[in-house]
Design an enzyme around this catalytic site. Structure first.
Site, PDB file in Angstrom:
ATOM      1  N   GLN A 130      -2.133   2.411   9.951  1.00 29.34           N
ATOM      2  CA  GLN A 130      -0.830   2.535   9.278  1.00 29.34           C
ATOM      3  C   GLN A 130       0.184   3.296  10.137  1.00 29.34           C
ATOM      4  O   GLN A 130       1.380   3.020  10.075  1.00 29.34           O
ATOM      5  CB  GLN A 130      -0.982   3.284   7.938  1.00 29.34           C
ATOM      6  CG  GLN A 130      -1.694   2.503   6.856  1.00 29.34           C
ATOM      7  CD  GLN A 130      -3.177   2.821   6.822  1.00 29.34           C
ATOM      8  OE1 GLN A 130      -3.774   3.140   7.836  1.00 29.34           O
ATOM      9  NE2 GLN A 130      -3.771   2.716   5.654  1.00 29.34           N
ATOM     10  N   ASP A 150      -1.955  10.859  -1.982  1.00 31.01           N
ATOM     11  CA  ASP A 150      -2.354   9.834  -2.956  1.00 31.01           C
ATOM     12  C   ASP A 150      -2.647  10.451  -4.312  1.00 31.01           C
ATOM     13  O   ASP A 150      -2.503   9.808  -5.344  1.00 31.01           O
ATOM     14  CB  ASP A 150      -3.571   9.065  -2.456  1.00 31.01           C
ATOM     15  CG  ASP A 150      -3.127   8.054  -1.421  1.00 31.01           C
ATOM     16  OD1 ASP A 150      -2.959   8.448  -0.254  1.00 31.01           O
ATOM     17  OD2 ASP A 150      -2.882   6.901  -1.807  1.00 31.01           O
ATOM     18  N   ARG A 175      -7.251  -0.077  -7.000  1.00 29.73           N
ATOM     19  CA  ARG A 175      -7.554   0.997  -6.057  1.00 29.73           C
ATOM     20  C   ARG A 175      -7.682   2.304  -6.854  1.00 29.73           C
ATOM     21  O   ARG A 175      -6.815   2.612  -7.661  1.00 29.73           O
ATOM     22  CB  ARG A 175      -6.448   1.104  -4.977  1.00 29.73           C
ATOM     23  CG  ARG A 175      -6.342  -0.178  -4.128  1.00 29.73           C
ATOM     24  CD  ARG A 175      -5.510   0.034  -2.893  1.00 29.73           C
ATOM     25  NE  ARG A 175      -6.171   0.885  -1.935  1.00 29.73           N
ATOM     26  CZ  ARG A 175      -5.568   1.420  -0.874  1.00 29.73           C
ATOM     27  NH1 ARG A 175      -4.282   1.200  -0.670  1.00 29.73           N
ATOM     28  NH2 ARG A 175      -6.232   2.190  -0.036  1.00 29.73           N
ATOM     29  N   ASN A 201      -5.324  12.444   0.718  1.00 25.74           N
ATOM     30  CA  ASN A 201      -4.421  11.576   1.488  1.00 25.74           C
ATOM     31  C   ASN A 201      -5.277  10.798   2.483  1.00 25.74           C
ATOM     32  O   ASN A 201      -6.503  10.985   2.554  1.00 25.74           O
ATOM     33  CB  ASN A 201      -3.336  12.406   2.184  1.00 25.74           C
ATOM     34  CG  ASN A 201      -2.243  11.525   2.773  1.00 25.74           C
ATOM     35  OD1 ASN A 201      -1.712  10.644   2.095  1.00 25.74           O
ATOM     36  ND2 ASN A 201      -1.909  11.730   4.041  1.00 25.74           N
ATOM     37  N   LYS A 202      -4.649   9.939   3.219  1.00 23.31           N
ATOM     38  CA  LYS A 202      -5.356   9.057   4.158  1.00 23.31           C
ATOM     39  C   LYS A 202      -6.408   9.799   4.969  1.00 23.31           C
ATOM     40  O   LYS A 202      -6.164  10.908   5.443  1.00 23.31           O
ATOM     41  CB  LYS A 202      -4.318   8.408   5.079  1.00 23.31           C
ATOM     42  CG  LYS A 202      -4.849   7.460   6.120  1.00 23.31           C
ATOM     43  CD  LYS A 202      -5.752   6.383   5.571  1.00 23.31           C
ATOM     44  CE  LYS A 202      -5.165   5.564   4.451  1.00 23.31           C
ATOM     45  NZ  LYS A 202      -6.182   4.770   3.711  1.00 23.31           N
ATOM     46  N   ARG A 214       0.840  -1.190   0.000  1.00 24.82           N
ATOM     47  CA  ARG A 214       0.000   0.000   0.000  1.00 24.82           C
ATOM     48  C   ARG A 214       0.877   1.243   0.000  1.00 24.82           C
ATOM     49  O   ARG A 214       2.094   1.145   0.104  1.00 24.82           O
ATOM     50  CB  ARG A 214      -0.949  -0.023   1.207  1.00 24.82           C
ATOM     51  CG  ARG A 214      -0.198  -0.424   2.480  1.00 24.82           C
ATOM     52  CD  ARG A 214      -0.600   0.268   3.702  1.00 24.82           C
ATOM     53  NE  ARG A 214      -0.410   1.690   3.602  1.00 24.82           N
ATOM     54  CZ  ARG A 214       0.763   2.325   3.754  1.00 24.82           C
ATOM     55  NH1 ARG A 214       1.895   1.669   3.954  1.00 24.82           N
ATOM     56  NH2 ARG A 214       0.832   3.644   3.697  1.00 24.82           N
ATOM     57  N   GLY A 215       0.210   2.430  -0.120  1.00 21.57           N
ATOM     58  CA  GLY A 215       0.975   3.670  -0.242  1.00 21.57           C
ATOM     59  C   GLY A 215       1.114   3.973  -1.729  1.00 21.57           C
ATOM     60  O   GLY A 215       1.499   3.087  -2.507  1.00 21.57           O
ATOM     61  N   ALA A 216       0.788   5.208  -2.104  1.00 23.39           N
ATOM     62  CA  ALA A 216       0.659   5.539  -3.533  1.00 23.39           C
ATOM     63  C   ALA A 216       1.863   5.140  -4.401  1.00 23.39           C
ATOM     64  O   ALA A 216       1.702   4.422  -5.393  1.00 23.39           O
ATOM     65  CB  ALA A 216       0.336   7.025  -3.669  1.00 23.39           C
TER      66      ALA A 216
HETATM   67  O1  MRU Z   1      -4.685   3.272   2.006  1.00 27.97           O
HETATM   68  P1  MRU Z   1      -3.198   3.459   1.976  1.00 27.97           P
HETATM   69  O2  MRU Z   1      -2.503   2.895   3.163  1.00 27.97           O
HETATM   70  O3  MRU Z   1      -2.612   2.990   0.665  1.00 27.97           O
HETATM   71  O4  MRU Z   1      -3.014   5.038   2.032  1.00 27.97           O
HETATM   72  C1  MRU Z   1      -1.717   5.554   2.053  1.00 27.97           C
HETATM   73  C2  MRU Z   1      -1.643   7.010   2.224  1.00 27.97           C
HETATM   74  O5  MRU Z   1      -2.633   7.694   2.364  1.00 27.97           O
HETATM   75  C3  MRU Z   1      -0.268   7.619   2.130  1.00 27.97           C
HETATM   76  O6  MRU Z   1      -0.157   8.736   2.941  1.00 27.97           O
HETATM   77  C4  MRU Z   1       0.006   8.017   0.664  1.00 27.97           C
HETATM   78  O7  MRU Z   1      -0.287   6.960  -0.201  1.00 27.97           O
HETATM   79  C5  MRU Z   1       1.407   8.450   0.468  1.00 27.97           C
HETATM   80  S1  MRU Z   1       2.555   7.135   0.630  1.00 27.97           S
HETATM   81  C6  MRU Z   1       4.110   7.736   0.302  1.00 27.97           C
END
Ligand code: MRU
Length: 343
Positions: free
Chosen positions: A184, A225, A75, A235-236, A32-34
Site C-alpha cells: 500500500q 483500523d 473484514r 493498524n497495518k 480498502r482502508g478503514a
Molecule cells: O488492509 P488495509 O489496506 O485495508 O489496511 C489499511 C490500514 O491499515 C490503514 O492504515 C488504516 O485502515 C487507516 S486508513 C485511513
C-alpha cells in the site's frame, strides 16, 4: 470505485451493481482502508436495499438485515465497517418504527450513506488542520501503509495531516514504507503524494531503522483500523515496529483517525480481532512465486501498537493524549453532549 489492486500501473474503475459485488470489492481489497471500507459498506447497504423488490416492510427488513450480515462478514479488524453498519441499522429501525413505506426507508438509507461519506471528508479535513500544528516546520515524515484519500472518502487521515501541514506552509518531505505484502505504501501512498507534488521517497519496510538512526526522520504519522478504549491501536502490519523504532530515536509517533475508528467497547489491543489473509499475498508477487512449496506462511494483516508508544491521537475533534482511557472517553462524552444540545 477505483480498483486499488491495480494502482499505480492501471487506473481502472469498477462499477458495483449489487450489495454482493460491494462486499466482494471490500473483501478482495478493490477498496480498502478503514474509513473507505465503512463508506463502501454504507453505500453497499443502500444499493442492496434499493434493488429490493419487496413491497411489505417485513420481507424488506429481512433482506436489509441479510445485506448487513453480508457486509459485516467482509473484514474483521476495521471497526469503521461495523460502525457504519450500525448507523444504517439505526436509521432503518427508526424509519420502520415510524411506519414509513419501503420507498421512504430506501430514501433514508441513501441519504444516510451519503452522510457517512460527506462526514468522513469533513473529518479528514479537520484532522489535517489539527495535525498540521504538531508537524515540525521542516518535516521529514515517515508513514506506513496508505491512510490517504484512497483509504477514506477523500483527503486522508495520516496523509490528511501531511496535506494539512503542506497547506499550512510547512516544508514537508515524506518517506513511505513499502508495506509488505500488499504494498500500500509503495503503490498507493507514493501515487497519491507524487500526484500532489509532495516530495516522496519510498523505502522498504526494513530500512526505517537505518533512516531513523541517521536522524533523517523527525515525525511519524500513521492511520488506524481500530483504536481500543485504552489507546492501543491496530493498524497495518509493520506499524508496531515503526512505533518501537520511533521511541528508541525520540521521534514523535502520532496516529490520525476519526472517532469512528475508536472502539470504546474494546478495552485494549489484545481484544482487537486481527484479520489473517490468504498466504498467496506473501508467497507471490504479481503471479511470480517467491517462496518454495511447503514453506508455512503467516499473514496477519494488522498489528497492535501499545498506547505507550503513541504521542497523540489526532481526530476531527482535536488531539488526544495519554492517559487515553480518560481522554478518549471524554471525547465521546463531549460529542454526545453537543449532539443532545443540538437536539
Ligand atoms: O488492509 P488495509 O489496506 O485495508 O489496511 C489499511 C490500514 O491499515 C490503514 O492504515 C488504516 O485502515 C487507516 S486508513 C485511513
Amino acid at each position: 470505485m477505483i480498483d486499488q489492486r491495480k494502482l499505480p500501473g492501471d487506473e481502472i474503475y469498477i462499477r458495483c451493481k449489487t450489495a454482493a459485488e460491494v462486499a466482494r470489492a471490500i473483501k478482495s481489497m478493490v477498496i480498502r482502508g478503514a474509513p473507505a471500507i465503512g463508506v463502501a459498506a454504507a453505500m453497499g447497504i443502500a444499493l442492496g436495499t434499493r434493488n429490493s423488490t419487496a413491497t411489505g416492510t417485513q420481507k424488506f427488513a429481512a433482506e436489509f438485515y441479510k445485506i448487513c450480515e453480508l457486509m459485516a462478514a467482509t473484514r474483521p479488524t476495521a471497526v469503521n465497517l461495523f460502525w457504519a453498519i450500525e448507523r444504517m441499522k439505526r436509521v432503518f429501525a427508526r424509519a420502520a418504527e415510524a411506519g414509513e413505506s419501503v420507498e421512504q426507508i430506501k430514501d433514508r438509507l441513501d441519504l444516510e450513506a451519503q452522510r457517512v461519506h460527506d462526514e468522513d471528508v469533513a473529518s479528514c479535513r479537520a484532522m489535517g488542520a489539527f495535525g498540521a500544528d504538531v508537524v515540525p516546520a521542516d518535516a521529514h515524515i515517515l508513514t506506513h501503509c496508505n491512510a490517504g484519500a484512497l483509504a477514506t472518502a477523500g483527503y486522508g487521515t495520516a496523509l490528511g495531516v501531511i496535506r494539512g501541514a503542506v497547506e499550512a506552509g510547512k516544508q514537508v518531505a515524506v518517506f513511505a514504507d513499502e508495506t509488505r505484502p500488499f504494498l500500500q505504501g509503495a503503490r498507493l501512498t507514493a501515487w497519491e503524494l507524487v500526484r500532489d507534488g509532495i516530495q516522496t521517497t519510498v523505502i522498504t519496510d526494513n530500512m526505517a531503522g537505518a533512516l531513523m538512526s541517521q536522524g533523517r526522520v523527525n515525525f511519524v504519522v500513521v492511520g488506524a483500523d481500530r483504536i481500543a478504549a485504552n489507546g492501543d491501536t491496530a493498524n497495518k502490519i509493520g506499524t508496531y515496529p515503526v512505533a518501537v523504532l520511533a521511541r528508541e530515536h525520540n521521534i514523535p509517533f502520532y496516529v490520525a483517525a476519526p472517532l469512528s475508528t475508536i472502539d470504546l467497547a474494546t478495552p485494549d489491543g489484545a481484544r482487537i480481532p486481527i484479520e489473517e489473509r490468504n498466504a498467496k499475498e506473501v508467497t507471490h508477487v504479481r503471479g511470480a512465486q517467491l517462496t518454495p512449496d511447503g514453506a508455512l506462511i503467516w499473514n496477519p494483516a494488522f498489528d497492535v501498537t501499545p498506547h505507550r508508544f503513541i504521542s497523540g491521537i489526532i481526530t476531527e475533534k482535536g488531539i488526544f493524549r495519554a492517559p487515553y482511557t480518560e481522554s478518549l472517553k471524554r471525547a465521546f462524552e463531549e460529542v454526545t453532549a453537543s449532539a443532545n444540545t443540538l437536539g
